[in-house]
Design a protein around this motif. Structure first.
Motif, PDB file in Angstrom:
ATOM      1  N   ARG A   1      12.929   4.024  10.575  1.00  0.00           N
ATOM      2  CA  ARG A   1      12.811   2.698  10.237  1.00  0.00           C
ATOM      3  C   ARG A   1      11.456   2.683   9.154  1.00  0.00           C
ATOM      4  N   PRO A   2      11.705   2.386   8.058  1.00  0.00           N
ATOM      5  CA  PRO A   2      10.726   2.342   7.099  1.00  0.00           C
ATOM      6  C   PRO A   2       9.747   1.202   7.589  1.00  0.00           C
ATOM      7  N   ALA A   3       8.375   1.348   7.536  1.00  0.00           N
ATOM      8  CA  ALA A   3       7.378   0.511   7.922  1.00  0.00           C
ATOM      9  C   ALA A   3       7.113  -0.328   6.614  1.00  0.00           C
ATOM     10  N   PHE A   4       7.288   0.108   5.382  1.00  0.00           N
ATOM     11  CA  PHE A   4       6.782  -0.512   4.299  1.00  0.00           C
ATOM     12  C   PHE A   4       8.116  -0.961   3.665  1.00  0.00           C
ATOM     13  N   THR A   5       8.236  -2.361   4.280  1.00  0.00           N
ATOM     14  CA  THR A   5       9.404  -3.194   3.973  1.00  0.00           C
ATOM     15  C   THR A   5       9.009  -4.420   2.831  1.00  0.00           C
ATOM     16  N   ASP A   6       7.906  -4.574   2.398  1.00  0.00           N
ATOM     17  CA  ASP A   6       7.357  -5.644   1.748  1.00  0.00           C
ATOM     18  C   ASP A   6       6.806  -4.675   0.284  1.00  0.00           C
ATOM     19  N   ILE A   7       7.044  -5.375  -0.939  1.00  0.00           N
ATOM     20  CA  ILE A   7       6.623  -4.379  -1.862  1.00  0.00           C
ATOM     21  C   ILE A   7       5.126  -4.536  -2.148  1.00  0.00           C
ATOM     22  N   ASP A   8       4.672  -5.652  -1.918  1.00  0.00           N
ATOM     23  CA  ASP A   8       3.329  -5.880  -1.898  1.00  0.00           C
ATOM     24  C   ASP A   8       2.522  -4.909  -1.231  1.00  0.00           C
ATOM     25  N   ASP A   9       2.911  -4.731  -0.129  1.00  0.00           N
ATOM     26  CA  ASP A   9       2.317  -3.532   0.979  1.00  0.00           C
ATOM     27  C   ASP A   9       2.390  -2.268   0.255  1.00  0.00           C
ATOM     28  N   ILE A  10       3.214  -1.785  -0.524  1.00  0.00           N
ATOM     29  CA  ILE A  10       3.640  -0.694  -1.318  1.00  0.00           C
ATOM     30  C   ILE A  10       2.479  -0.546  -2.367  1.00  0.00           C
ATOM     31  N   ILE A  11       2.610  -1.658  -3.220  1.00  0.00           N
ATOM     32  CA  ILE A  11       1.676  -1.810  -4.304  1.00  0.00           C
ATOM     33  C   ILE A  11       0.383  -1.695  -4.073  1.00  0.00           C
ATOM     34  N   ARG A  12      -0.102  -2.525  -2.658  1.00  0.00           N
ATOM     35  CA  ARG A  12      -1.301  -2.132  -2.217  1.00  0.00           C
ATOM     36  C   ARG A  12      -2.060  -0.907  -2.226  1.00  0.00           C
ATOM     37  N   THR A  13      -1.128   0.077  -1.651  1.00  0.00           N
ATOM     38  CA  THR A  13      -1.777   1.247  -1.551  1.00  0.00           C
ATOM     39  C   THR A  13      -1.811   2.276  -2.728  1.00  0.00           C
ATOM     40  N   ALA A  14      -0.871   1.711  -3.415  1.00  0.00           N
ATOM     41  CA  ALA A  14      -0.562   2.543  -4.904  1.00  0.00           C
ATOM     42  C   ALA A  14      -1.834   1.920  -5.800  1.00  0.00           C
TER      43      ALA A  14
END
Ligand code: UFG
Length: 333
Positions: free
Chosen positions: A304-317
Protein backbone atom coordinates in the motif's frame (compact mmCIF):
# COMPACT_ATOMS: atom_id res chain seq x y z
CA UNK A 1 13.53 -9.16 10.07
CA UNK A 2 15.98 -9.19 12.97
CA UNK A 3 18.02 -12.25 12.06
CA UNK A 4 17.97 -11.56 8.34
CA UNK A 5 21.18 -10.95 6.35
CA UNK A 6 20.82 -9.09 3.08
CA UNK A 7 23.37 -8.05 0.45
CA UNK A 8 22.39 -4.82 -1.29
CA UNK A 9 24.07 -4.86 -4.70
CA UNK A 10 24.18 -1.28 -5.93
CA UNK A 11 23.23 -0.19 -2.43
CA UNK A 12 25.06 3.15 -2.69
CA UNK A 13 22.64 4.38 -5.36
CA UNK A 14 19.40 6.30 -5.02
CA UNK A 15 16.90 3.49 -4.55
CA UNK A 16 19.34 0.91 -3.15
CA UNK A 17 20.60 3.19 -0.39
CA UNK A 18 17.10 3.98 0.83
CA UNK A 19 16.18 0.30 0.71
CA UNK A 20 19.32 -0.59 2.67
CA UNK A 21 18.42 1.96 5.34
CA UNK A 22 14.85 0.64 5.63
CA UNK A 23 16.09 -2.94 6.01
CA UNK A 24 18.71 -1.95 8.57
CA UNK A 25 16.15 0.08 10.53
CA UNK A 26 13.95 -3.02 10.59
CA UNK A 27 16.78 -4.95 12.23
CA UNK A 28 18.36 -6.77 9.26
CA UNK A 29 22.11 -7.10 8.84
CA UNK A 30 22.91 -5.24 5.65
CA UNK A 31 26.00 -5.16 3.45
CA UNK A 32 26.35 -2.89 0.45
CA UNK A 33 28.26 -3.99 -2.62
CA UNK A 34 28.91 -1.08 -4.96
CA UNK A 35 31.64 0.05 -7.34
CA UNK A 36 30.79 3.69 -6.51
CA UNK A 37 30.75 4.55 -10.22
CA UNK A 38 27.45 6.36 -9.75
CA UNK A 39 26.65 5.68 -6.09
CA UNK A 40 27.84 7.62 -3.05
CA UNK A 41 29.85 6.27 -0.17
CA UNK A 42 28.05 8.70 2.16
CA UNK A 43 24.75 7.01 1.29
CA UNK A 44 25.84 3.55 2.40
CA UNK A 45 24.19 1.81 5.33
CA UNK A 46 26.08 -1.08 6.90
CA UNK A 47 29.44 -2.32 5.70
CA UNK A 48 30.53 -1.19 2.23
CA UNK A 49 32.16 -3.78 0.03
CA UNK A 50 33.79 -1.79 -2.74
CA UNK A 51 33.73 -3.97 -5.85
CA UNK A 52 32.15 -4.66 -9.20
CA UNK A 53 29.54 -7.12 -10.43
CA UNK A 54 31.76 -7.56 -13.47
CA UNK A 55 34.31 -9.52 -11.41
CA UNK A 56 32.91 -13.01 -11.15
CA UNK A 57 35.52 -14.70 -8.96
CA UNK A 58 35.41 -11.81 -6.48
CA UNK A 59 31.60 -12.21 -6.32
CA UNK A 60 31.85 -15.95 -5.71
CA UNK A 61 34.27 -15.39 -2.81
CA UNK A 62 32.08 -12.62 -1.40
CA UNK A 63 28.83 -14.58 -1.53
CA UNK A 64 30.51 -17.63 0.00
CA UNK A 65 31.92 -15.51 2.80
CA UNK A 66 28.77 -13.49 3.60
CA UNK A 67 26.15 -16.21 3.06
CA UNK A 68 23.27 -13.72 2.90
CA UNK A 69 19.65 -14.86 3.09
CA UNK A 70 18.92 -12.77 0.01
CA UNK A 71 20.39 -10.45 -2.57
CA UNK A 72 18.66 -7.19 -3.52
CA UNK A 73 19.98 -6.33 -6.97
CA UNK A 74 19.84 -2.61 -7.79
CA UNK A 75 23.12 -2.31 -9.67
CA UNK A 76 22.74 -1.15 -13.27
CA UNK A 77 23.47 1.50 -15.79
CA UNK A 78 20.13 3.29 -16.03
CA UNK A 79 20.21 6.25 -18.40
CA UNK A 80 17.85 5.58 -21.29
CA UNK A 81 19.42 8.17 -23.61
CA UNK A 82 22.98 7.05 -22.89
CA UNK A 83 22.00 3.44 -23.55
CA UNK A 84 21.02 4.32 -27.11
CA UNK A 85 24.53 5.61 -27.82
CA UNK A 86 26.44 3.04 -25.77
CA UNK A 87 24.41 -0.17 -25.94
CA UNK A 88 27.34 -2.50 -25.40
CA UNK A 89 28.22 -0.95 -22.05
CA UNK A 90 24.59 -1.40 -21.00
CA UNK A 91 24.40 -5.06 -22.01
CA UNK A 92 27.79 -5.68 -20.46
CA UNK A 93 27.11 -4.14 -17.05
CA UNK A 94 23.46 -5.01 -16.74
CA UNK A 95 23.26 -8.45 -18.35
CA UNK A 96 26.76 -9.82 -17.75
CA UNK A 97 26.83 -8.31 -14.27
CA UNK A 98 23.59 -10.09 -13.40
CA UNK A 99 24.84 -13.39 -14.86
CA UNK A 100 27.93 -13.09 -12.67
CA UNK A 101 25.80 -12.42 -9.64
CA UNK A 102 23.52 -15.40 -10.31
CA UNK A 103 26.51 -17.67 -10.89
CA UNK A 104 28.11 -16.52 -7.65
CA UNK A 105 24.84 -16.95 -5.75
CA UNK A 106 24.52 -20.47 -7.07
CA UNK A 107 28.12 -21.30 -6.14
CA UNK A 108 27.47 -20.03 -2.62
CA UNK A 109 24.06 -21.69 -2.24
CA UNK A 110 22.24 -18.33 -2.00
CA UNK A 111 18.97 -18.54 -3.90
CA UNK A 112 16.77 -15.53 -3.13
CA UNK A 113 16.89 -12.35 -5.19
CA UNK A 114 14.75 -9.25 -5.55
CA UNK A 115 15.60 -7.51 -8.83
CA UNK A 116 15.09 -3.87 -9.80
CA UNK A 117 13.28 -3.80 -13.11
CA UNK A 118 11.50 -0.98 -14.86
CA UNK A 119 8.36 0.07 -16.69
CA UNK A 120 10.71 0.69 -19.64
CA UNK A 121 10.42 -3.01 -20.51
CA UNK A 122 6.85 -2.43 -21.73
CA UNK A 123 7.81 0.15 -24.35
CA UNK A 124 5.14 2.51 -25.69
CA UNK A 125 1.90 1.57 -23.92
CA UNK A 126 -0.76 -0.28 -25.92
CA UNK A 127 -3.26 0.43 -23.14
CA UNK A 128 -3.40 2.18 -19.80
CA UNK A 129 -2.99 1.59 -16.95
CA UNK A 130 -0.12 -0.82 -17.61
CA UNK A 131 -0.55 -4.15 -15.84
CA UNK A 132 1.88 -7.07 -15.76
CA UNK A 133 0.08 -8.73 -18.68
CA UNK A 134 0.90 -5.78 -20.96
CA UNK A 135 3.05 -6.91 -23.92
CA UNK A 136 6.78 -6.50 -23.40
CA UNK A 137 8.49 -4.36 -26.05
CA UNK A 138 11.28 -2.09 -24.86
CA UNK A 139 12.55 0.58 -27.24
CA UNK A 140 15.98 1.31 -25.75
CA UNK A 141 19.03 -0.82 -24.98
CA UNK A 142 18.44 0.04 -21.32
CA UNK A 143 14.93 -1.45 -21.48
CA UNK A 144 16.21 -4.33 -23.61
CA UNK A 145 18.87 -5.15 -21.03
CA UNK A 146 16.29 -5.27 -18.25
CA UNK A 147 14.00 -7.46 -20.35
CA UNK A 148 16.88 -9.85 -21.12
CA UNK A 149 17.64 -10.08 -17.42
CA UNK A 150 14.00 -10.77 -16.59
CA UNK A 151 14.06 -13.70 -19.07
CA UNK A 152 17.22 -15.06 -17.50
CA UNK A 153 15.72 -14.68 -14.04
CA UNK A 154 12.55 -16.44 -15.04
CA UNK A 155 14.55 -19.42 -16.36
CA UNK A 156 16.62 -19.45 -13.18
CA UNK A 157 13.41 -19.47 -11.15
CA UNK A 158 11.94 -22.31 -13.21
CA UNK A 159 15.00 -24.53 -13.65
CA UNK A 160 17.83 -23.56 -11.31
CA UNK A 161 16.10 -23.52 -7.94
CA UNK A 162 16.13 -19.75 -7.43
CA UNK A 163 13.36 -17.75 -5.79
CA UNK A 164 13.29 -14.40 -7.59
CA UNK A 165 10.94 -11.45 -7.62
CA UNK A 166 11.28 -8.63 -10.12
CA UNK A 167 9.89 -5.23 -9.22
CA UNK A 168 9.08 -3.01 -12.18
CA UNK A 169 9.41 0.54 -10.92
CA UNK A 170 7.57 3.39 -12.57
CA UNK A 171 9.07 6.87 -11.87
CA UNK A 172 10.96 6.68 -8.59
CA UNK A 173 10.80 10.02 -6.78
CA UNK A 174 11.23 11.70 -3.41
CA UNK A 175 13.77 11.30 -0.65
CA UNK A 176 14.15 9.92 2.85
CA UNK A 177 11.74 12.06 4.90
CA UNK A 178 14.44 12.80 7.51
CA UNK A 179 16.55 14.37 4.75
CA UNK A 180 19.42 11.88 5.15
CA UNK A 181 19.26 10.19 1.73
CA UNK A 182 18.09 11.31 -1.68
CA UNK A 183 18.63 11.56 -5.40
CA UNK A 184 22.11 12.71 -6.52
CA UNK A 185 22.71 11.61 -10.09
CA UNK A 186 25.46 13.09 -12.24
CA UNK A 187 24.46 13.69 -14.94
CA UNK A 188 20.90 14.28 -13.78
CA UNK A 189 18.17 13.64 -16.34
CA UNK A 190 15.04 13.29 -14.21
CA UNK A 191 12.27 15.83 -14.06
CA UNK A 192 11.84 16.48 -10.34
CA UNK A 193 15.51 17.00 -9.36
CA UNK A 194 16.11 19.16 -12.44
CA UNK A 195 13.03 21.27 -11.69
CA UNK A 196 14.16 21.67 -8.07
CA UNK A 197 17.67 22.66 -9.18
CA UNK A 198 16.11 25.31 -11.44
CA UNK A 199 13.96 26.49 -8.53
CA UNK A 200 17.07 26.74 -6.34
CA UNK A 201 18.91 28.74 -9.05
CA UNK A 202 21.72 26.26 -9.53
CA UNK A 203 20.76 25.20 -13.01
CA UNK A 204 19.21 27.06 -15.91
CA UNK A 205 15.42 27.07 -16.25
CA UNK A 206 13.94 23.61 -16.72
CA UNK A 207 13.32 22.62 -20.31
CA UNK A 208 9.74 21.38 -20.52
CA UNK A 209 9.91 18.72 -23.21
CA UNK A 210 6.73 19.01 -25.25
CA UNK A 211 3.39 20.70 -24.69
CA UNK A 212 1.59 19.21 -27.66
CA UNK A 213 0.91 15.68 -26.40
CA UNK A 214 -2.58 14.29 -26.43
CA UNK A 215 -2.99 14.57 -22.65
CA UNK A 216 -5.17 16.72 -20.39
CA UNK A 217 -2.77 19.68 -20.47
CA UNK A 218 -0.53 18.73 -23.39
CA UNK A 219 2.42 17.56 -21.22
CA UNK A 220 3.54 13.98 -20.55
CA UNK A 221 1.94 11.87 -17.86
CA UNK A 222 4.04 9.68 -15.54
CA UNK A 223 3.41 7.67 -12.39
CA UNK A 224 5.68 9.05 -9.65
CA UNK A 225 6.18 6.59 -6.81
CA UNK A 226 8.02 7.44 -3.60
CA UNK A 227 11.32 5.63 -2.98
CA UNK A 228 10.25 4.73 0.52
CA UNK A 229 7.24 2.92 -0.94
CA UNK A 230 9.60 1.10 -3.32
CA UNK A 231 11.71 0.07 -0.33
CA UNK A 232 8.61 -1.22 1.45
CA UNK A 233 7.73 -3.29 -1.63
CA UNK A 234 11.20 -4.85 -1.43
CA UNK A 235 10.58 -5.77 2.20
CA UNK A 236 7.23 -7.36 1.37
CA UNK A 237 8.65 -9.15 -1.68
CA UNK A 238 11.43 -10.69 0.39
CA UNK A 239 9.01 -11.72 3.14
CA UNK A 240 7.03 -13.63 0.53
CA UNK A 241 10.14 -15.38 -0.79
CA UNK A 242 11.06 -16.32 2.77
CA UNK A 243 7.59 -17.90 3.07
CA UNK A 244 8.58 -20.23 0.22
CA UNK A 245 7.00 -18.41 -2.71
CA UNK A 246 8.97 -18.89 -5.96
CA UNK A 247 8.64 -15.17 -6.80
CA UNK A 248 6.90 -13.17 -9.52
CA UNK A 249 6.95 -9.81 -11.34
CA UNK A 250 5.13 -6.76 -10.00
CA UNK A 251 4.49 -3.25 -11.28
CA UNK A 252 5.16 -0.60 -8.66
CA UNK A 253 3.33 2.66 -9.25
CA UNK A 254 0.68 4.68 -7.47
CA UNK A 255 -1.76 4.10 -10.37
CA UNK A 256 -2.06 7.87 -10.60
CA UNK A 257 -0.73 9.77 -13.58
CA UNK A 258 0.71 13.24 -13.07
CA UNK A 259 1.57 15.58 -15.94
CA UNK A 260 4.82 17.55 -16.17
CA UNK A 261 2.83 20.77 -15.68
CA UNK A 262 1.16 19.31 -12.61
CA UNK A 263 4.60 18.48 -11.18
CA UNK A 264 5.72 22.08 -11.74
CA UNK A 265 2.50 23.33 -10.09
CA UNK A 266 3.03 20.99 -7.14
CA UNK A 267 6.59 22.27 -6.68
CA UNK A 268 5.33 25.86 -6.81
CA UNK A 269 2.68 25.04 -4.18
CA UNK A 270 5.12 23.31 -1.86
CA UNK A 271 8.00 25.79 -2.31
CA UNK A 272 5.84 28.91 -2.43
CA UNK A 273 7.37 30.14 -5.69
CA UNK A 274 7.28 29.07 -9.33
CA UNK A 275 9.84 26.86 -11.09
CA UNK A 276 11.67 28.76 -13.84
CA UNK A 277 11.13 26.85 -17.08
CA UNK A 278 10.96 27.26 -20.80
CA UNK A 279 9.17 25.27 -23.43
CA UNK A 280 11.33 22.89 -25.47
CA UNK A 281 10.66 20.34 -28.22
CA UNK A 282 9.60 16.81 -27.36
CA UNK A 283 12.40 14.53 -26.09
CA UNK A 284 12.74 11.63 -28.53
CA UNK A 285 11.39 8.35 -27.18
CA UNK A 286 9.11 9.85 -24.52
CA UNK A 287 5.68 8.18 -24.59
CA UNK A 288 2.79 10.61 -23.89
CA UNK A 289 1.48 8.70 -20.88
CA UNK A 290 2.66 5.91 -18.58
CA UNK A 291 1.00 4.80 -15.40
CA UNK A 292 0.72 1.54 -13.57
CA UNK A 293 -1.90 -0.92 -12.54
CA UNK A 294 -0.44 -2.20 -9.28
CA UNK A 295 -3.31 -4.43 -8.19
CA UNK A 296 -1.04 -7.49 -8.28
CA UNK A 297 1.42 -5.93 -5.81
CA UNK A 298 -1.44 -4.82 -3.62
CA UNK A 299 -3.16 -8.20 -3.64
CA UNK A 300 -0.18 -10.57 -3.49
CA UNK A 301 2.36 -8.53 -1.55
CA UNK A 302 -0.09 -6.43 0.49
CA UNK A 303 1.70 -3.32 -0.80
CA UNK A 304 0.00 0.00 0.00
CA UNK A 305 1.95 3.05 -1.14
CA UNK A 306 1.93 5.57 1.70
CA UNK A 307 2.75 8.54 -0.56
CA UNK A 308 -0.31 8.97 -2.73
CA UNK A 309 -0.31 12.77 -2.87
CA UNK A 310 2.25 14.26 -5.25
CA UNK A 311 2.74 17.26 -2.91
CA UNK A 312 3.99 14.92 -0.18
CA UNK A 313 6.46 13.32 -2.60
CA UNK A 314 7.68 16.75 -3.71
CA UNK A 315 8.00 17.92 -0.09
CA UNK A 316 10.57 15.20 0.66
CA UNK A 317 12.41 15.83 -2.62
CA UNK A 318 12.57 19.58 -1.91
CA UNK A 319 13.84 19.08 1.64
CA UNK A 320 16.64 16.89 0.25
CA UNK A 321 17.44 19.25 -2.64
CA UNK A 322 17.80 22.20 -0.26
CA UNK A 323 20.46 20.48 1.86
CA UNK A 324 21.79 17.39 0.07
CA UNK A 325 24.37 15.54 2.16
CA UNK A 326 26.30 14.27 -0.88
CA UNK A 327 26.49 14.71 -4.62
CA UNK A 328 27.33 17.74 -6.73
CA UNK A 329 25.36 20.20 -4.59
CA UNK A 330 26.27 18.76 -1.20
CA UNK A 331 25.99 21.32 1.57
CA UNK A 332 29.22 21.31 3.52
CA UNK A 333 29.65 21.14 7.25
N1 UFG B 1 11.08 16.06 -18.58
C1 UFG B 1 11.12 17.39 -18.96
N2 UFG B 1 12.27 18.08 -18.80
C2 UFG B 1 13.41 17.50 -18.28
C3 UFG B 1 13.36 16.14 -17.89
C4 UFG B 1 12.17 15.46 -18.05
O1 UFG B 1 10.13 17.95 -19.45
O2 UFG B 1 14.44 18.18 -18.18
C5 UFG B 1 9.84 15.32 -18.76
C6 UFG B 1 10.02 14.12 -19.70
O3 UFG B 1 9.81 14.52 -21.01
C7 UFG B 1 8.97 13.16 -19.17
C8 UFG B 1 8.88 13.49 -17.67
O4 UFG B 1 9.47 14.76 -17.52
O5 UFG B 1 7.74 13.48 -19.74
C9 UFG B 1 9.63 12.49 -16.82
O6 UFG B 1 10.95 12.35 -17.31
P1 UFG B 1 12.10 11.62 -16.48
O7 UFG B 1 13.35 11.72 -17.29
O8 UFG B 1 12.12 12.14 -15.08
O9 UFG B 1 11.60 10.12 -16.38
P2 UFG B 1 11.23 9.11 -17.56
O10 UFG B 1 9.75 8.91 -17.47
O11 UFG B 1 11.78 9.49 -18.87
O12 UFG B 1 12.09 7.87 -17.10
C10 UFG B 1 11.57 6.90 -16.27
C11 UFG B 1 12.70 6.20 -15.52
C12 UFG B 1 13.54 5.38 -16.46
C13 UFG B 1 12.67 4.50 -17.29
C14 UFG B 1 11.67 5.33 -18.04
C15 UFG B 1 10.76 4.50 -18.91
O13 UFG B 1 13.52 7.16 -14.88
O14 UFG B 1 14.42 4.57 -15.70
O15 UFG B 1 10.87 6.03 -17.09
O16 UFG B 1 10.08 5.32 -19.81
F1 UFG B 1 13.41 3.81 -18.18
Amino acid sequence: MTSLKVLMVGGAGYIGSICARVFADAGATVWTLDDLSTGHEEAVTGELVHGSILERSFLIDLLKRLQPDAVMHFAARSLVGESVNHPLAYYDTNVRGTLNLLTAMQAAGVNRMVFSSTCAIYGPPRYLPIDEAHPIGPISPYGDSKEMIERILSDCRAREGFQITTLRYFNAAGAMPDGSLGEAHDPETHLIPLALDALLDRRPPLKLFGRDYDTRDGTCIRDYVHVLDLAEAHRLALARLLDGDPGASYNLGTERGTTVSEILNAIARVAGRPVPYKDAPRRPGDPPALFAASAKAREELGWRPAFTDIDDIIRTALAWAQTPRYGRYATKG
